[in-house]
Design a protein around this motif. Structure first.
Motif, PDB file in Angstrom:
ATOM      1  N   ASN A   6      31.850  42.170  34.393  1.00  0.00           N
ATOM      2  CA  ASN A   6      33.251  41.822  34.236  1.00  0.00           C
ATOM      3  C   ASN A   6      33.772  42.429  32.946  1.00  0.00           C
ATOM      4  N   VAL A   7      35.052  42.708  32.939  1.00  0.00           N
ATOM      5  CA  VAL A   7      35.737  43.159  31.736  1.00  0.00           C
ATOM      6  C   VAL A   7      36.864  42.175  31.456  1.00  0.00           C
ATOM      7  N   SER A   8      37.332  42.181  30.219  1.00  0.00           N
ATOM      8  CA  SER A   8      38.291  41.165  29.774  1.00  0.00           C
ATOM      9  C   SER A   8      39.703  41.702  29.657  1.00  0.00           C
ATOM     10  N   THR A   9      40.633  40.785  29.763  1.00  0.00           N
ATOM     11  CA  THR A   9      42.041  41.075  29.532  1.00  0.00           C
ATOM     12  C   THR A   9      42.709  39.835  28.952  1.00  0.00           C
ATOM     13  N   ASP A  10      43.773  40.047  28.205  1.00  0.00           N
ATOM     14  CA  ASP A  10      44.589  38.936  27.732  1.00  0.00           C
ATOM     15  C   ASP A  10      45.692  38.606  28.730  1.00  0.00           C
ATOM     16  N   ASP A  25      34.191  53.977  44.855  1.00  0.00           N
ATOM     17  CA  ASP A  25      32.953  54.026  45.636  1.00  0.00           C
ATOM     18  C   ASP A  25      32.611  52.704  46.306  1.00  0.00           C
ATOM     19  N   GLY A  26      33.442  51.691  46.128  1.00  0.00           N
ATOM     20  CA  GLY A  26      33.194  50.403  46.759  1.00  0.00           C
ATOM     21  C   GLY A  26      32.417  49.425  45.906  1.00  0.00           C
ATOM     22  N   ASN A  27      32.088  49.798  44.657  1.00  0.00           N
ATOM     23  CA  ASN A  27      31.435  48.856  43.745  1.00  0.00           C
ATOM     24  C   ASN A  27      32.436  47.782  43.351  1.00  0.00           C
ATOM     25  N   ILE A  28      31.994  46.537  43.301  1.00  0.00           N
ATOM     26  CA  ILE A  28      32.891  45.432  42.974  1.00  0.00           C
ATOM     27  C   ILE A  28      32.841  45.147  41.477  1.00  0.00           C
ATOM     28  N   ILE A  29      34.027  45.019  40.887  1.00  0.00           N
ATOM     29  CA  ILE A  29      34.200  44.751  39.478  1.00  0.00           C
ATOM     30  C   ILE A  29      35.084  43.517  39.327  1.00  0.00           C
ATOM     31  N   MET A  30      34.830  42.728  38.298  1.00  0.00           N
ATOM     32  CA  MET A  30      35.618  41.533  38.020  1.00  0.00           C
ATOM     33  C   MET A  30      36.379  41.727  36.717  1.00  0.00           C
ATOM     34  N   ILE A  31      37.618  41.251  36.704  1.00  0.00           N
ATOM     35  CA  ILE A  31      38.394  41.190  35.467  1.00  0.00           C
ATOM     36  C   ILE A  31      38.667  39.723  35.187  1.00  0.00           C
ATOM     37  N   CYS A  32      38.414  39.312  33.930  1.00  0.00           N
ATOM     38  CA  CYS A  32      38.564  37.913  33.517  1.00  0.00           C
ATOM     39  C   CYS A  32      39.503  37.802  32.330  1.00  0.00           C
ATOM     40  N   SER A  33      40.178  36.681  32.274  1.00  0.00           N
ATOM     41  CA  SER A  33      40.973  36.303  31.125  1.00  0.00           C
ATOM     42  C   SER A  33      40.543  34.900  30.742  1.00  0.00           C
ATOM     43  N   ILE A  82      41.628  45.062  46.584  1.00  0.00           N
ATOM     44  CA  ILE A  82      41.412  43.742  45.987  1.00  0.00           C
ATOM     45  C   ILE A  82      40.431  42.987  46.868  1.00  0.00           C
ATOM     46  N   VAL A  83      39.380  42.457  46.248  1.00  0.00           N
ATOM     47  CA  VAL A  83      38.371  41.689  46.983  1.00  0.00           C
ATOM     48  C   VAL A  83      38.711  40.201  46.928  1.00  0.00           C
ATOM     49  N   SER A  84      39.043  39.714  45.744  1.00  0.00           N
ATOM     50  CA  SER A  84      39.483  38.322  45.610  1.00  0.00           C
ATOM     51  C   SER A  84      40.724  38.289  44.738  1.00  0.00           C
ATOM     52  N   GLU A  85      41.693  37.514  45.173  1.00  0.00           N
ATOM     53  CA  GLU A  85      42.946  37.354  44.436  1.00  0.00           C
ATOM     54  C   GLU A  85      42.687  36.630  43.116  1.00  0.00           C
ATOM     55  N   ILE A  86      43.691  36.572  42.273  1.00  0.00           N
ATOM     56  CA  ILE A  86      43.556  35.866  40.997  1.00  0.00           C
ATOM     57  C   ILE A  86      43.247  34.400  41.273  1.00  0.00           C
ATOM     58  N   GLU A  87      42.166  33.937  40.675  1.00  0.00           N
ATOM     59  CA  GLU A  87      41.800  32.518  40.728  1.00  0.00           C
ATOM     60  C   GLU A  87      41.900  31.984  39.312  1.00  0.00           C
ATOM     61  N   THR A  88      42.528  30.822  39.164  1.00  0.00           N
ATOM     62  CA  THR A  88      42.714  30.238  37.840  1.00  0.00           C
ATOM     63  C   THR A  88      41.938  28.932  37.751  1.00  0.00           C
ATOM     64  N   PHE A  89      41.159  28.812  36.686  1.00  0.00           N
ATOM     65  CA  PHE A  89      40.346  27.631  36.402  1.00  0.00           C
ATOM     66  C   PHE A  89      40.799  27.089  35.047  1.00  0.00           C
ATOM     67  N   PRO A  90      40.318  25.930  34.632  1.00  0.00           N
ATOM     68  CA  PRO A  90      40.768  25.389  33.342  1.00  0.00           C
ATOM     69  C   PRO A  90      40.519  26.320  32.149  1.00  0.00           C
ATOM     70  N   ASP A  91      39.425  27.087  32.169  1.00  0.00           N
ATOM     71  CA  ASP A  91      39.107  27.903  31.001  1.00  0.00           C
ATOM     72  C   ASP A  91      39.178  29.414  31.236  1.00  0.00           C
ATOM     73  N   LEU A  92      39.464  29.848  32.476  1.00  0.00           N
ATOM     74  CA  LEU A  92      39.565  31.282  32.731  1.00  0.00           C
ATOM     75  C   LEU A  92      40.291  31.571  34.028  1.00  0.00           C
ATOM     76  N   ALA A  93      40.710  32.822  34.155  1.00  0.00           N
ATOM     77  CA  ALA A  93      41.271  33.330  35.410  1.00  0.00           C
ATOM     78  C   ALA A  93      40.558  34.646  35.687  1.00  0.00           C
ATOM     79  N   ASP A  94      40.347  34.951  36.967  1.00  0.00           N
ATOM     80  CA  ASP A  94      39.665  36.198  37.301  1.00  0.00           C
ATOM     81  C   ASP A  94      40.094  36.704  38.672  1.00  0.00           C
ATOM     82  N   PHE A  95      39.774  37.955  38.934  1.00  0.00           N
ATOM     83  CA  PHE A  95      39.908  38.535  40.270  1.00  0.00           C
ATOM     84  C   PHE A  95      38.899  39.668  40.371  1.00  0.00           C
ATOM     85  N   THR A  96      38.605  40.088  41.594  1.00  0.00           N
ATOM     86  CA  THR A  96      37.666  41.177  41.811  1.00  0.00           C
ATOM     87  C   THR A  96      38.316  42.257  42.666  1.00  0.00           C
TER      88      THR A  96
END
Length: 127
Positions: free
Chosen positions: A77-81, A116-124, A97-111
């Motif tokens: 995963n890589v980070s963003t503000d 090439d089809g490799n899955i990557i996650m971005i987290c805030s 997009i594999v998974s839409e933005i999901e928001t949790f109490p301490d972070l939000a992410d999507f994949t």
């Protein structure tokens, strides 16, 4: 006792099918200016900053037995503000997009998938 193997990750390998296009794509993802003169191959490591592991793109051009298989789980995963701006950028780049933005109490992410089809996650992370 001094350890033989250090507790650190020096690089993360991302297996790709077209090294030059992957270097261009990941450079755009990370807002790095891509210069043809910087590209040499057969691998290319993106510097992720001091104390961070690099991302090494590898197309296995010297390995005749290698069979490319993209990851079906996030490789890293890589980070963003700004998760929404990151999501827009990835969409503008045409990534699947594999998974839409999901928001949790301490972070939000999507994949999403790289070219090439490799899955990557971005987290805030929220602090």
């Amino acid at each position: 006792m001094k350890p033989i193997i250090y507790k650190r990750v020096d690089t993360i390998f991302i297996h790709v099918s077209n090294l030059k296009e992957s270097v261009r794509w990941y450079s755009k993802l990370f807002g790095i200016e891509f210069q043809e003169s910087d590209y040499r191959g057969p691998i290319y490591t993106i510097d992720m900053g001091p104390g961070r592991p690099g991302l090494t793109l590898d197309n296995h051009c010297f390995d005749e037995e290698y069979k490319f298989m993209p990851s079906n789980q996030p490789l890293f995963n890589v980070s963003t503000d700004d998760i929404n701006a990151a999501y827009e950028l990835v969409q503008e780049m045409g990534a699947e997009i594999v998974s839409e933005i999901e928001t949790f109490p301490d972070l939000a992410d999507f994949t999403f998938k790289d070219p090439d089809g490799n899955i990557i996650m971005i987290c805030s992370c929220f602090t």
